[in-house]
Design a protein around this motif. Structure first.
Motif, PDB file in Angstrom:
ATOM      1  N   GLU A  50     -64.136  19.234 -45.655  1.00  0.00           N
ATOM      2  CA  GLU A  50     -64.154  18.520 -46.653  1.00  0.00           C
ATOM      3  C   GLU A  50     -62.692  19.322 -47.536  1.00  0.00           C
ATOM      4  O   GLU A  50     -63.410  20.705 -47.895  1.00  0.00           O
ATOM      5  CB  GLU A  50     -64.819  18.101 -47.134  1.00  0.00           C
ATOM      6  CG  GLU A  50     -65.405  17.282 -47.787  1.00  0.00           C
ATOM      7  CD  GLU A  50     -64.834  16.096 -47.543  1.00  0.00           C
ATOM      8  OE1 GLU A  50     -64.540  16.205 -48.652  1.00  0.00           O
ATOM      9  OE2 GLU A  50     -65.195  14.900 -46.901  1.00  0.00           O
ATOM     10  N   VAL A  60     -69.475  13.627 -63.050  1.00  0.00           N
ATOM     11  CA  VAL A  60     -68.824  12.680 -60.974  1.00  0.00           C
ATOM     12  C   VAL A  60     -67.504  12.306 -61.573  1.00  0.00           C
ATOM     13  O   VAL A  60     -66.514  12.576 -60.819  1.00  0.00           O
ATOM     14  CB  VAL A  60     -69.972  11.917 -60.594  1.00  0.00           C
ATOM     15  CG1 VAL A  60     -69.273  11.577 -59.660  1.00  0.00           C
ATOM     16  CG2 VAL A  60     -71.209  13.439 -60.159  1.00  0.00           C
ATOM     17  N   LYS A  61     -67.314  11.663 -62.416  1.00  0.00           N
ATOM     18  CA  LYS A  61     -66.208  11.254 -63.268  1.00  0.00           C
ATOM     19  C   LYS A  61     -64.484  12.156 -62.393  1.00  0.00           C
ATOM     20  O   LYS A  61     -63.883  12.191 -62.358  1.00  0.00           O
ATOM     21  CB  LYS A  61     -65.497  10.319 -64.534  1.00  0.00           C
ATOM     22  CG  LYS A  61     -66.726   9.195 -64.708  1.00  0.00           C
ATOM     23  CD  LYS A  61     -66.184   8.451 -65.372  1.00  0.00           C
ATOM     24  CE  LYS A  61     -67.090   7.264 -66.071  1.00  0.00           C
ATOM     25  NZ  LYS A  61     -67.029   7.165 -67.499  1.00  0.00           N
ATOM     26  N   TRP A  62     -65.201  13.057 -63.024  1.00  0.00           N
ATOM     27  CA  TRP A  62     -64.256  14.000 -63.538  1.00  0.00           C
ATOM     28  C   TRP A  62     -63.544  14.558 -62.023  1.00  0.00           C
ATOM     29  O   TRP A  62     -62.907  14.684 -61.926  1.00  0.00           O
ATOM     30  CB  TRP A  62     -64.378  15.178 -64.090  1.00  0.00           C
ATOM     31  CG  TRP A  62     -62.746  16.103 -64.414  1.00  0.00           C
ATOM     32  CD1 TRP A  62     -61.745  16.095 -65.147  1.00  0.00           C
ATOM     33  CD2 TRP A  62     -62.784  17.397 -63.798  1.00  0.00           C
ATOM     34  NE1 TRP A  62     -61.629  17.096 -65.453  1.00  0.00           N
ATOM     35  CE2 TRP A  62     -61.530  17.908 -64.298  1.00  0.00           C
ATOM     36  CE3 TRP A  62     -63.926  18.213 -63.012  1.00  0.00           C
ATOM     37  CZ2 TRP A  62     -61.506  19.377 -64.051  1.00  0.00           C
ATOM     38  CZ3 TRP A  62     -63.258  19.318 -62.290  1.00  0.00           C
ATOM     39  CH2 TRP A  62     -62.504  19.847 -63.055  1.00  0.00           C
ATOM     40  N   PHE A  63     -64.453  15.285 -61.318  1.00  0.00           N
ATOM     41  CA  PHE A  63     -64.652  15.684 -59.735  1.00  0.00           C
ATOM     42  C   PHE A  63     -63.952  14.478 -58.905  1.00  0.00           C
ATOM     43  O   PHE A  63     -62.796  14.826 -58.208  1.00  0.00           O
ATOM     44  CB  PHE A  63     -66.326  15.694 -59.618  1.00  0.00           C
ATOM     45  CG  PHE A  63     -66.434  16.616 -59.748  1.00  0.00           C
ATOM     46  CD1 PHE A  63     -66.382  17.988 -60.086  1.00  0.00           C
ATOM     47  CD2 PHE A  63     -67.783  16.419 -59.185  1.00  0.00           C
ATOM     48  CE1 PHE A  63     -67.283  18.874 -61.098  1.00  0.00           C
ATOM     49  CE2 PHE A  63     -69.257  17.773 -60.514  1.00  0.00           C
ATOM     50  CZ  PHE A  63     -68.366  19.202 -61.211  1.00  0.00           C
ATOM     51  N   LYS A  64     -64.734  13.254 -59.008  1.00  0.00           N
ATOM     52  CA  LYS A  64     -63.701  12.110 -58.119  1.00  0.00           C
ATOM     53  C   LYS A  64     -62.014  11.821 -58.777  1.00  0.00           C
ATOM     54  O   LYS A  64     -61.265  12.541 -57.365  1.00  0.00           O
ATOM     55  CB  LYS A  64     -64.837  10.897 -58.032  1.00  0.00           C
ATOM     56  CG  LYS A  64     -65.061  10.744 -57.872  1.00  0.00           C
ATOM     57  CD  LYS A  64     -65.870   9.558 -57.983  1.00  0.00           C
ATOM     58  CE  LYS A  64     -67.293   9.070 -57.680  1.00  0.00           C
ATOM     59  NZ  LYS A  64     -68.037   7.764 -57.504  1.00  0.00           N
ATOM     60  N   GLU A  65     -61.919  12.363 -60.015  1.00  0.00           N
ATOM     61  CA  GLU A  65     -59.969  12.120 -59.960  1.00  0.00           C
ATOM     62  C   GLU A  65     -59.456  13.541 -59.898  1.00  0.00           C
ATOM     63  O   GLU A  65     -58.414  13.439 -59.652  1.00  0.00           O
ATOM     64  CB  GLU A  65     -60.451  12.442 -61.666  1.00  0.00           C
ATOM     65  CG  GLU A  65     -60.934  11.285 -62.447  1.00  0.00           C
ATOM     66  CD  GLU A  65     -60.629  11.169 -64.028  1.00  0.00           C
ATOM     67  OE1 GLU A  65     -60.070  12.260 -64.299  1.00  0.00           O
ATOM     68  OE2 GLU A  65     -60.680  10.621 -64.248  1.00  0.00           O
ATOM     69  N   LYS A  66     -60.200  14.576 -59.523  1.00  0.00           N
ATOM     70  CA  LYS A  66     -59.600  16.010 -58.460  1.00  0.00           C
ATOM     71  C   LYS A  66     -59.254  15.586 -57.243  1.00  0.00           C
ATOM     72  O   LYS A  66     -59.272  16.423 -56.402  1.00  0.00           O
ATOM     73  CB  LYS A  66     -60.377  17.151 -59.228  1.00  0.00           C
ATOM     74  CG  LYS A  66     -60.195  17.355 -60.739  1.00  0.00           C
ATOM     75  CD  LYS A  66     -58.710  17.975 -61.406  1.00  0.00           C
ATOM     76  CE  LYS A  66     -59.129  17.706 -62.705  1.00  0.00           C
ATOM     77  NZ  LYS A  66     -57.545  18.548 -63.163  1.00  0.00           N
ATOM     78  N   GLY A  67     -60.154  14.302 -56.435  1.00  0.00           N
ATOM     79  CA  GLY A  67     -60.032  14.270 -55.728  1.00  0.00           C
ATOM     80  C   GLY A  67     -61.416  14.768 -54.553  1.00  0.00           C
ATOM     81  O   GLY A  67     -61.721  14.807 -52.939  1.00  0.00           O
ATOM     82  N   ALA A  68     -62.961  15.042 -55.109  1.00  0.00           N
ATOM     83  CA  ALA A  68     -63.622  15.789 -54.660  1.00  0.00           C
ATOM     84  C   ALA A  68     -64.869  14.282 -54.207  1.00  0.00           C
ATOM     85  O   ALA A  68     -64.400  13.582 -54.757  1.00  0.00           O
ATOM     86  CB  ALA A  68     -64.564  16.556 -55.956  1.00  0.00           C
ATOM     87  N   LYS A  69     -65.436  14.837 -52.599  1.00  0.00           N
ATOM     88  CA  LYS A  69     -66.428  13.309 -52.591  1.00  0.00           C
ATOM     89  C   LYS A  69     -67.152  13.917 -52.758  1.00  0.00           C
ATOM     90  O   LYS A  69     -68.445  13.506 -52.368  1.00  0.00           O
ATOM     91  CB  LYS A  69     -65.532  13.221 -51.184  1.00  0.00           C
ATOM     92  CG  LYS A  69     -64.129  12.441 -51.064  1.00  0.00           C
ATOM     93  CD  LYS A  69     -63.552  12.426 -49.490  1.00  0.00           C
ATOM     94  CE  LYS A  69     -62.636  11.337 -49.783  1.00  0.00           C
ATOM     95  NZ  LYS A  69     -62.075  11.283 -48.480  1.00  0.00           N
TER      96      LYS A  69
END
Length: 156
Positions: free
Chosen positions: A85, A114-123
Motif C-alpha cells: 500500500e 476517514v472521509k479525509w483519509f479516503k480523499e487523500k487516497g488511503a485505504k
C-alpha cells in the motif's frame, strides 16, 4: 446535545495543548516511558502550529454545545518502500474528555477522519495503543480496529 466536528485552527492551540497534556498524563500513569519533557508547554504549541500547515495532516475537534470535548490528529504516509500500500493513514493522537465518552462522539470524529483519509487516497488506517490501556483498546476495537503487530521496548 449539539455536536459539531471541525478542523482545528491556530486559535485552538491552548485547548489542544491542554488535551495533549491529558493524553500524556494518562499514558504516563500507564508507563513512565510516556512522561512529558520539561518544556512540553513550549514545544507542543510549535509542533501543533506546524502540523496545521501540512497538507498531509489533519486535526479535528469535537464540540458539544460550544465546548471542545475532543481532539483527533492524523496524517497520511506515502511511498513507504517496503509496503504494497503506497498511501496509508495514521492516527497519532485522540482524546474525548471522560465525561463525554460513550456518547458516540469518537465515532463522529473518526467518520470525518476517514472521509479525509479516503480523499487523500488511503485505504488503510493504523494507530498505536498501549497494551496496558484497556479503555483505549476497547475504544479502538469498537471502531473496527484489529491488532496486527506488537511494538516492543526495553531499557538499555
Amino acid at each position: 446535545m449539539n455536536t459539531i466536528i471541525r478542523k482545528a485552527a491556530i486559535g485552538d492551540i491552548e485547548i489542544v495543548t491542554g488535551l495533549n497534556l491529558l493524553i500524556a498524563n494518562h499514558h504516563a500513569d500507564i508507563d513512565s516511558f510516556y512522561a512529558n519533557g520539561e518544556d512540553v508547554n513550549k514545544t507542543f504549541p510549535a509542533f501543533f502550529s506546524e502540523d496545521l500547515t501540512k497538507e498531509t495532516s489533519i486535526n479535528l475537534l469535537a464540540e458539544v454545545d460550544g465546548k471542545i470535548v475532543g481532539w483527533f490528529s492524523g496524517s497520511i504516509k506515502r511511498d513507504v518502500p517496503h509496503l504494497s500500500e503506497k498511501v496509508f493513514a495514521h492516527i497519532g493522537s485522540a482524546i474525548i474528555l471522560p465525561e463525554y465518552r460513550g456518547k458516540g462522539i469518537a465515532k463522529l470524529v473518526f467518520r470525518e477522519m476517514v472521509k479525509w483519509f479516503k480523499e487523500k487516497g488511503a485505504k488503510i488506517v493504523d494507530l498505536s495503543v498501549d497494551t496496558q490501556n484497556p479503555e483505549g483498546l476497547r475504544a479502538w476495537e469498537g471502531l473496527g480496529f484489529k491488532e496486527y503487530a506488537k511494538k516492543m521496548k526495553r531499557e538499555i
